[in-house]
Scaffold this motif. Structure first.
Motif, PDB file in Angstrom:
ATOM      1  N   THR A 253      -1.029   0.140 -10.752  1.00  0.00           N
ATOM      2  CA  THR A 253      -1.416  -0.482  -9.477  1.00  0.00           C
ATOM      3  C   THR A 253      -1.911  -1.901  -9.702  1.00  0.00           C
ATOM      4  O   THR A 253      -1.564  -2.815  -8.941  1.00  0.00           O
ATOM      5  CB  THR A 253      -2.484   0.368  -8.767  1.00  0.00           C
ATOM      6  OG1 THR A 253      -1.934   1.671  -8.509  1.00  0.00           O
ATOM      7  CG2 THR A 253      -2.925  -0.263  -7.456  1.00  0.00           C
TER       8      THR A 253
ATOM      9  N   LEU B 266     -12.523   3.699 -11.559  1.00  0.00           N
ATOM     10  CA  LEU B 266     -11.585   4.529 -10.798  1.00  0.00           C
ATOM     11  C   LEU B 266     -11.332   5.864 -11.478  1.00  0.00           C
ATOM     12  O   LEU B 266     -11.148   6.882 -10.803  1.00  0.00           O
ATOM     13  CB  LEU B 266     -10.277   3.771 -10.563  1.00  0.00           C
ATOM     14  CG  LEU B 266     -10.399   2.564  -9.637  1.00  0.00           C
ATOM     15  CD1 LEU B 266      -9.140   1.719  -9.697  1.00  0.00           C
ATOM     16  CD2 LEU B 266     -10.702   2.984  -8.213  1.00  0.00           C
TER      17      LEU B 266
ATOM     18  N   PHE C 123      -9.807   1.078  -3.641  1.00  0.00           N
ATOM     19  CA  PHE C 123      -8.929  -0.046  -3.969  1.00  0.00           C
ATOM     20  C   PHE C 123      -9.117  -1.223  -3.003  1.00  0.00           C
ATOM     21  O   PHE C 123      -8.175  -1.962  -2.734  1.00  0.00           O
ATOM     22  CB  PHE C 123      -7.465   0.412  -3.983  1.00  0.00           C
ATOM     23  CG  PHE C 123      -7.090   1.179  -5.229  1.00  0.00           C
ATOM     24  CD1 PHE C 123      -6.621   0.525  -6.356  1.00  0.00           C
ATOM     25  CD2 PHE C 123      -7.219   2.558  -5.278  1.00  0.00           C
ATOM     26  CE1 PHE C 123      -6.271   1.231  -7.506  1.00  0.00           C
ATOM     27  CE2 PHE C 123      -6.880   3.275  -6.414  1.00  0.00           C
ATOM     28  CZ  PHE C 123      -6.411   2.611  -7.532  1.00  0.00           C
TER      29      PHE C 123
ATOM     30  N   LEU D 265       0.895   4.084  -2.919  1.00  0.00           N
ATOM     31  CA  LEU D 265       0.571   5.485  -2.648  1.00  0.00           C
ATOM     32  C   LEU D 265       1.727   6.410  -3.026  1.00  0.00           C
ATOM     33  O   LEU D 265       1.506   7.504  -3.530  1.00  0.00           O
ATOM     34  CB  LEU D 265       0.159   5.668  -1.186  1.00  0.00           C
ATOM     35  CG  LEU D 265      -1.222   5.100  -0.841  1.00  0.00           C
ATOM     36  CD1 LEU D 265      -1.466   5.186   0.662  1.00  0.00           C
ATOM     37  CD2 LEU D 265      -2.324   5.797  -1.613  1.00  0.00           C
TER      38      LEU D 265
ATOM     39  N   ILE E 105     -10.077  10.081  -5.565  1.00  0.00           N
ATOM     40  CA  ILE E 105      -8.689   9.624  -5.722  1.00  0.00           C
ATOM     41  C   ILE E 105      -8.002  10.450  -6.805  1.00  0.00           C
ATOM     42  O   ILE E 105      -8.625  11.295  -7.436  1.00  0.00           O
ATOM     43  CB  ILE E 105      -8.615   8.120  -6.067  1.00  0.00           C
ATOM     44  CG1 ILE E 105      -9.213   7.838  -7.451  1.00  0.00           C
ATOM     45  CG2 ILE E 105      -9.293   7.278  -4.985  1.00  0.00           C
ATOM     46  CD1 ILE E 105      -8.889   6.467  -8.010  1.00  0.00           C
TER      47      ILE E 105
ATOM     48  N   LYS F 185      -6.284  12.124   0.532  1.00  0.00           N
ATOM     49  CA  LYS F 185      -7.147  11.217  -0.217  1.00  0.00           C
ATOM     50  C   LYS F 185      -6.948   9.750   0.179  1.00  0.00           C
ATOM     51  O   LYS F 185      -7.584   8.862  -0.396  1.00  0.00           O
ATOM     52  CB  LYS F 185      -6.888  11.375  -1.717  1.00  0.00           C
ATOM     53  CG  LYS F 185      -7.274  12.740  -2.279  1.00  0.00           C
ATOM     54  CD  LYS F 185      -6.942  12.827  -3.757  1.00  0.00           C
ATOM     55  CE  LYS F 185      -7.392  14.141  -4.357  1.00  0.00           C
ATOM     56  NZ  LYS F 185      -8.811  14.119  -4.705  1.00  0.00           N
ATOM     57  N   ARG F 186      -6.087   9.490   1.163  1.00  0.00           N
ATOM     58  CA  ARG F 186      -5.721   8.103   1.480  1.00  0.00           C
ATOM     59  C   ARG F 186      -6.933   7.239   1.821  1.00  0.00           C
ATOM     60  O   ARG F 186      -7.022   6.097   1.345  1.00  0.00           O
ATOM     61  CB  ARG F 186      -4.689   8.076   2.607  1.00  0.00           C
ATOM     62  CG  ARG F 186      -4.208   6.675   2.922  1.00  0.00           C
ATOM     63  CD  ARG F 186      -2.970   6.655   3.759  1.00  0.00           C
ATOM     64  NE  ARG F 186      -3.183   7.303   5.051  1.00  0.00           N
ATOM     65  CZ  ARG F 186      -2.323   7.260   6.053  1.00  0.00           C
ATOM     66  NH1 ARG F 186      -1.181   6.603   5.911  1.00  0.00           N
ATOM     67  NH2 ARG F 186      -2.570   7.876   7.179  1.00  0.00           N
TER      68      ARG F 186
ATOM     69  N   PHE G 264       1.426   6.995  -6.641  1.00  0.00           N
ATOM     70  CA  PHE G 264       0.395   7.984  -6.962  1.00  0.00           C
ATOM     71  C   PHE G 264       0.886   9.396  -6.650  1.00  0.00           C
ATOM     72  O   PHE G 264       0.454  10.357  -7.270  1.00  0.00           O
ATOM     73  CB  PHE G 264      -0.907   7.694  -6.211  1.00  0.00           C
ATOM     74  CG  PHE G 264      -1.830   6.790  -6.966  1.00  0.00           C
ATOM     75  CD1 PHE G 264      -2.661   7.280  -7.960  1.00  0.00           C
ATOM     76  CD2 PHE G 264      -1.848   5.427  -6.701  1.00  0.00           C
ATOM     77  CE1 PHE G 264      -3.500   6.440  -8.673  1.00  0.00           C
ATOM     78  CE2 PHE G 264      -2.687   4.581  -7.398  1.00  0.00           C
ATOM     79  CZ  PHE G 264      -3.524   5.078  -8.389  1.00  0.00           C
TER      80      PHE G 264
ATOM     81  N   PHE H 197      -8.693   6.385  -1.297  1.00  0.00           N
ATOM     82  CA  PHE H 197      -7.933   5.358  -2.017  1.00  0.00           C
ATOM     83  C   PHE H 197      -8.217   3.982  -1.425  1.00  0.00           C
ATOM     84  O   PHE H 197      -8.439   3.017  -2.154  1.00  0.00           O
ATOM     85  CB  PHE H 197      -6.424   5.632  -1.934  1.00  0.00           C
ATOM     86  CG  PHE H 197      -5.879   6.488  -3.029  1.00  0.00           C
ATOM     87  CD1 PHE H 197      -5.685   5.990  -4.307  1.00  0.00           C
ATOM     88  CD2 PHE H 197      -5.530   7.808  -2.779  1.00  0.00           C
ATOM     89  CE1 PHE H 197      -5.165   6.771  -5.319  1.00  0.00           C
ATOM     90  CE2 PHE H 197      -5.004   8.606  -3.791  1.00  0.00           C
ATOM     91  CZ  PHE H 197      -4.828   8.089  -5.054  1.00  0.00           C
ATOM     92  N   ARG H 198      -8.199   3.890  -0.110  1.00  0.00           N
ATOM     93  CA  ARG H 198      -8.441   2.592   0.542  1.00  0.00           C
ATOM     94  C   ARG H 198      -9.809   2.042   0.185  1.00  0.00           C
ATOM     95  O   ARG H 198      -9.955   0.841  -0.064  1.00  0.00           O
ATOM     96  CB  ARG H 198      -8.269   2.732   2.056  1.00  0.00           C
ATOM     97  CG  ARG H 198      -6.819   2.852   2.468  1.00  0.00           C
ATOM     98  CD  ARG H 198      -6.648   3.078   3.954  1.00  0.00           C
ATOM     99  NE  ARG H 198      -5.225   3.050   4.313  1.00  0.00           N
ATOM    100  CZ  ARG H 198      -4.745   3.617   5.394  1.00  0.00           C
ATOM    101  NH1 ARG H 198      -5.534   4.244   6.260  1.00  0.00           N
ATOM    102  NH2 ARG H 198      -3.441   3.551   5.646  1.00  0.00           N
TER     103      ARG H 198
ATOM    104  N   VAL I 118      -1.917  13.227  -1.515  1.00  0.00           N
ATOM    105  CA  VAL I 118      -2.202  11.797  -1.370  1.00  0.00           C
ATOM    106  C   VAL I 118      -2.726  11.509   0.026  1.00  0.00           C
ATOM    107  O   VAL I 118      -3.698  10.770   0.204  1.00  0.00           O
ATOM    108  CB  VAL I 118      -0.948  10.951  -1.684  1.00  0.00           C
ATOM    109  CG1 VAL I 118      -1.196   9.476  -1.410  1.00  0.00           C
ATOM    110  CG2 VAL I 118      -0.506  11.168  -3.118  1.00  0.00           C
TER     111      VAL I 118
ATOM    112  N   GLU J 129       0.832  -1.206   0.000  1.00  0.00           N
ATOM    113  CA  GLU J 129       0.000   0.000   0.000  1.00  0.00           C
ATOM    114  C   GLU J 129       0.868   1.258   0.000  1.00  0.00           C
ATOM    115  O   GLU J 129       0.627   2.193  -0.762  1.00  0.00           O
ATOM    116  CB  GLU J 129      -0.925   0.031   1.215  1.00  0.00           C
ATOM    117  CG  GLU J 129      -1.728   1.312   1.312  1.00  0.00           C
ATOM    118  CD  GLU J 129      -2.611   1.399   2.549  1.00  0.00           C
ATOM    119  OE1 GLU J 129      -2.939   2.538   2.938  1.00  0.00           O
ATOM    120  OE2 GLU J 129      -2.995   0.353   3.123  1.00  0.00           O
TER     121      GLU J 129
END
Length: 188
Positions: free
Chosen positions: A95, A79, A60, A37, A85, A52-53, A40, A56-57, A49, A33
């Motif tokens: 990814t 996505l 994804f 990240l 994201i 937005k984590r 990204f 993202f979790r 990032v 992970e």
């Protein structure tokens, strides 16, 4: 003592600096992970990032590489429509490919062992006095980057990999004047 200057005054950034950054991570999925990240983040600021984590979790599937490895164009399209994201086709496709590459390594030595073998299983304890001394990449990050690429990973250049190594605690780059330096050094 004063925390590393890059943490600035943003409370999210300060919390990340004080509780996560540089702490040795030994879980293979969590390492993956972190690497994703960092990929990204390429070309952007880390705070973008970090903010937005959680999105993202969610997008994804908790960064489950086993699930992501099965994804195709439908998931890429989903996505690319997700405003929570960073919507970059190349990074999203990377990814998915990186999840497949993770599977290969995980089936062998395991991703955590593979990553930690690059530092002989122990965090490198740097003793930088100023941010100007902290390198953007190192011989070690160039070596790991090259090997990740050889194994099929993308968006993992030497600078990205060094940022990953710092974040995941493979190197302790907290400044010696930062109270986190000694605490993190004791976690090796």
């Amino acid at each position: 003592m004063e925390r590393c200057g890059w943490a600035g005054g943003d409370t999210l950034y300060i919390a990340y600096h004080d509780t996560e950054w540089g702490v040795p991570e030994r879980d293979g999925r969590a390492l993956w992970e972190a690497l994703v990240l960092e990929g990204f983040q390429a070309g952007l600021s880390w705070i973008t990032v970090l903010r937005k984590r959680e999105n993202f979790r969610a997008a994804f599937q908790g960064f489950d590489p086993e699930a992501i490895a099965e994804w195709g164009e439908d998931e890429v399209a989903r996505l690319l429509r997700d405003p929570g994201i960073i919507r970059h086709r190349g990074k999203i496709e990377a990814t998915i490919g990186n999840a497949r590459a993770w599977q290969e390594i995980e089936a062998g030595p395991g991703f955590a062992r593979y990553i930690w073998d690059f530092v002989d299983g122990r965090p490198v304890q740097n003793r930088f006095a100023s941010l100007a001394e902290v390198p953007a990449d190192t011989e070690m990050s160039r070596k790991l980057s090259k090997d990740l690429k050889r194994r099929g990973f993308r968006f993992c250049g030497p600078t990205t990999v060094y940022a990953f190594m710092q974040a995941a605690g493979l190197v302790n780059d907290h400044l010696v004047s930062c109270p986190c330096h000694a605490r993190v050094a004791g976690m090796g």
